[in-house]
Design an enzyme around this catalytic site. Structure first.
Site, mmCIF file in Angstrom:
data_model
loop_
_atom_site.group_PDB
_atom_site.id
_atom_site.type_symbol
_atom_site.label_atom_id
_atom_site.label_comp_id
_atom_site.label_asym_id
_atom_site.label_seq_id
_atom_site.Cartn_x
_atom_site.Cartn_y
_atom_site.Cartn_z
ATOM 1 N N LYS A 70 -42.294 1.496 4.469
ATOM 2 C CA LYS A 70 -41.989 0.064 4.400
ATOM 3 C C LYS A 70 -43.319 -0.678 4.447
ATOM 4 C CE LYS A 70 -38.270 -2.681 4.652
ATOM 5 N NZ LYS A 70 -36.952 -2.492 4.081
ATOM 6 N N GLY A 95 -26.686 -15.025 8.320
ATOM 7 C CA GLY A 95 -27.650 -14.969 7.211
ATOM 8 C C GLY A 95 -26.928 -15.091 5.887
ATOM 9 N N ASN A 128 -29.248 -13.016 0.229
ATOM 10 C CA ASN A 128 -28.697 -12.199 -0.858
ATOM 11 C C ASN A 128 -27.565 -11.300 -0.392
ATOM 12 O OD1 ASN A 128 -30.436 -13.150 -2.891
ATOM 13 N ND2 ASN A 128 -32.091 -11.936 -1.994
ATOM 14 N N VAL A 129 -27.813 -10.509 0.650
ATOM 15 C CA VAL A 129 -26.788 -9.558 1.108
ATOM 16 C C VAL A 129 -25.593 -10.320 1.696
ATOM 17 C CG1 VAL A 129 -26.305 -7.651 2.690
ATOM 18 C CG2 VAL A 129 -28.508 -7.752 1.522
HETATM 19 P P1 NAD Z 1 -32.634 -12.765 2.352
HETATM 20 O O1 NAD Z 1 -33.995 -13.236 2.705
HETATM 21 O O2 NAD Z 1 -32.086 -13.047 1.011
HETATM 22 O O3 NAD Z 1 -31.577 -13.335 3.415
HETATM 23 C C1 NAD Z 1 -31.796 -13.358 4.780
HETATM 24 C C2 NAD Z 1 -31.243 -14.699 5.269
HETATM 25 O O4 NAD Z 1 -31.215 -14.708 6.696
HETATM 26 C C3 NAD Z 1 -32.083 -15.890 4.820
HETATM 27 O O5 NAD Z 1 -31.254 -16.827 4.176
HETATM 28 C C4 NAD Z 1 -32.644 -16.428 6.134
HETATM 29 O O6 NAD Z 1 -32.810 -17.815 6.111
HETATM 30 C C5 NAD Z 1 -31.574 -16.010 7.106
HETATM 31 N N1 NAD Z 1 -31.976 -15.967 8.503
HETATM 32 C C6 NAD Z 1 -33.168 -15.568 9.041
HETATM 33 N N2 NAD Z 1 -33.115 -15.665 10.377
HETATM 34 C C7 NAD Z 1 -31.873 -16.106 10.697
HETATM 35 C C8 NAD Z 1 -31.203 -16.387 11.917
HETATM 36 N N3 NAD Z 1 -31.798 -16.246 13.092
HETATM 37 N N4 NAD Z 1 -29.927 -16.844 11.859
HETATM 38 C C9 NAD Z 1 -29.295 -16.998 10.679
HETATM 39 N N5 NAD Z 1 -29.876 -16.740 9.486
HETATM 40 C C10 NAD Z 1 -31.144 -16.313 9.505
HETATM 41 O O7 NAD Z 1 -32.613 -11.201 2.674
HETATM 42 P P2 NAD Z 1 -31.555 -10.131 2.203
HETATM 43 O O8 NAD Z 1 -32.098 -9.419 1.034
HETATM 44 O O9 NAD Z 1 -30.200 -10.755 2.152
HETATM 45 O O10 NAD Z 1 -31.611 -9.101 3.423
HETATM 46 C C11 NAD Z 1 -30.927 -9.385 4.647
HETATM 47 C C12 NAD Z 1 -31.127 -8.220 5.608
HETATM 48 O O11 NAD Z 1 -30.625 -7.012 5.005
HETATM 49 C C13 NAD Z 1 -32.583 -7.907 5.968
HETATM 50 O O12 NAD Z 1 -32.652 -7.435 7.279
HETATM 51 C C14 NAD Z 1 -32.960 -6.789 5.009
HETATM 52 O O13 NAD Z 1 -34.018 -5.995 5.491
HETATM 53 C C15 NAD Z 1 -31.662 -6.032 4.974
HETATM 54 N N6 NAD Z 1 -31.504 -5.218 3.778
HETATM 55 C C16 NAD Z 1 -31.513 -5.799 2.554
HETATM 56 C C17 NAD Z 1 -31.346 -5.020 1.421
HETATM 57 C C18 NAD Z 1 -31.302 -5.627 0.042
HETATM 58 O O14 NAD Z 1 -30.941 -4.911 -0.897
HETATM 59 N N7 NAD Z 1 -31.587 -6.905 -0.105
HETATM 60 C C19 NAD Z 1 -31.197 -3.641 1.560
HETATM 61 C C20 NAD Z 1 -31.155 -3.067 2.833
HETATM 62 C C21 NAD Z 1 -31.320 -3.884 3.940
#
Ligand code: NAD
Length: 364
Positions: A90, A190, A193-194
């Site tokens: 990572k 959050g 995206n996910v």
């Molecule tokens: P992203 O940046 O699109 O979304 C994360 C969201 O969380 C953002 O909108 C951010 O503003 C919000 N956030 C941050 N702190 C917060 C809090 N305290 N309270 C509420 N919201 C908060 O990221 P993503 O791609 O959706 O990933 C989300 C999580 O999933 C991360 O931990 C990432 O490592 C994990 N993940 C993502 C993927 C992927 O394919 N995108 C794969 C595996 C794991």
């Protein structure tokens, strides 16, 4: 034998690597673009270390180091438990992705990735996008998740969210003897995206969804797509009465303060490293009777999808493998009961069994 004490503030990077069994940590700095990054390779036993690059406003370098070490270790388990021939790695870029990011910064970062000669392969994560992967890809071949029109597999988030949804259904099966999420209330932390794609799956199955985010534009976006979601404040999410809490923001949200507050039966979400202290907090959840679907077990869909770029399988095959997260999760939740251990421990043991047998084969 390890001589290091990780809680001793004088423990350095190598001491921490010794404690967590990392192979390599690379520090990257570039004065011109302002790049400050760390790349951590936890294990290459099963294959090259693949893991995303996160860009985040860490308060200080130590916080970034802790994050990258924990995230890369999680990637080792994630790849192993998903049956992929990949190791765990990572990277983190220290900075505000909304303010400090530039194409040149990403290209420079790509040059650092290239120097690792394929031992580390990057992908997107919080704060980085497929457009960033395209800039990185100008300087290295060791990048996945580039845009589809450039031969990449695109944004992994929809597949990650689908896998989380499948894992959540398995956890529901364990908690309520039915995987049906219709009528269940899910709080999604959050709306990124996910969280957004997961919300789509949940609503399609008739679940009620409440969401929170720290950024107003993310809330506006999810409300525009799904007007039926209810919005709650980030502060009140832990006390919110719901069937399922889905952490989809950052890590360490399951900790000494939040676990006693939870008013749900299941925790299943996409965020990496949800447990602040893996042993202690997995045990606290078990004692509270909360079914915890281990994060690295159910959020592997994105990794499965980007792996298709290396292995050359199709999107359909990636979805098929991701669908199987339901069966694998259920197996591991049952295994935890059989062994009398937490669900996190059962998932780690499953991951380590595969890694250990590869080591045994190599040394036989
Ligand atoms: P992203 O940046 O699109 O979304 C994360 C969201 O969380 C953002 O909108 C951010 O503003 C919000 N956030 C941050 N702190 C917060 C809090 N305290 N309270 C509420 N919201 C908060 O990221 P993503 O791609 O959706 O990933 C989300 C999580 O999933 C991360 O931990 C990432 O490592 C994990 N993940 C993502 C993927 C992927 O394919 N995108 C794969 C595996 C794991």
């Amino acid at each position: 034998m390890s001589t290091c004490n990780p809680s001793d503030p004088t423990t350095g990077v190598i001491g921490l690597m010794e404690h967590m069994k990392h192979e390599q940590v690379v520090h990257c700095y570039d004065a011109k673009t302002g790049l400050r990054a760390l790349i951590a390779i936890h294990s290459t036993i099963l294959g090259p270390a693949l893991g995303g690059t996160r860009m985040w406003m860490y308060a200080h370098e130590q916080e970034a180091l802790q994050d990258v070490l924990r995230l890369s270790e999680g990637m080792t388990y994630k790849a192993s438990v998903a049956g992929l021939d990949l190791g765990g790695g990572k990277a983190v870029i220290i900075g505000d992705s909304r303010r400090d990011k530039s194409p040149d910064l990403m290209r420079k970062y790509g040059e650092f990735v290239e120097r690792l000669n394929g031992h580390y392969i990057t992908a997107e994560d919080v704060g980085t996008t497929k457009a960033d992967m395209a800039y990185i890809g100008e300087c290295t071949r060791h990048v996945t998740g580039r845009p589809e029109n450039e031969g990449g597999s695109g944004d992994p988030s929809p597949v990650t969210a689908y896998g989380v949804y499948r894992g959540m259904k398995a956890a529901a099966m364990k908690a309520w003897d039915t995987p049906d999420l219709g009528g269940r209330t899910v709080v999604v932390q959050g709306a990124g995206n996910v969280g957004r794609y997961l919300t789509g799956h949940l609503l399609s199955e008739g679940a009620r969804v409440r969401v929170c985010d720290v950024f107003a534009d993310q809330i506006e976006r999810i409300r525009a797509e799904f007007p039926q979601v209810q919005v709650i404040s980030p502060e009140s999410i832990y006390q919110d009465e719901a069937d399922i809490y889905a952490p989809c923001a950052l890590g360490a949200t399951l900790n000494d303060h939040t676990i006693p507050e939870l008013r749900c039966r299941v925790v299943a979400g996409g965020a990496n490293n949800q447990l602040a202290d893996v042993a202690l907090h997995a045990q606290m959840l078990t004692e509270r009777g909360i079914v915890y679907a281990p994060d690295f077990l159910i959020n592997s869909g994105g990794l499965i999808n980007v792996y298709s770029e290396i292995k050359g399988y199709t999107r359909e095959e990636a979805i098929e493998r991701t669908t199987a997260i339901y069966d694998q999760t259920l197996r591991i939740l049952e295994l935890a009961d059989e062994l009398g251990v937490t669900t996190h421990e059962a998932a780690v043991r499953t991951a380590l069994t595969r890694i250990d047998s590869k080591v045994e084969l190599a040394t036989a």
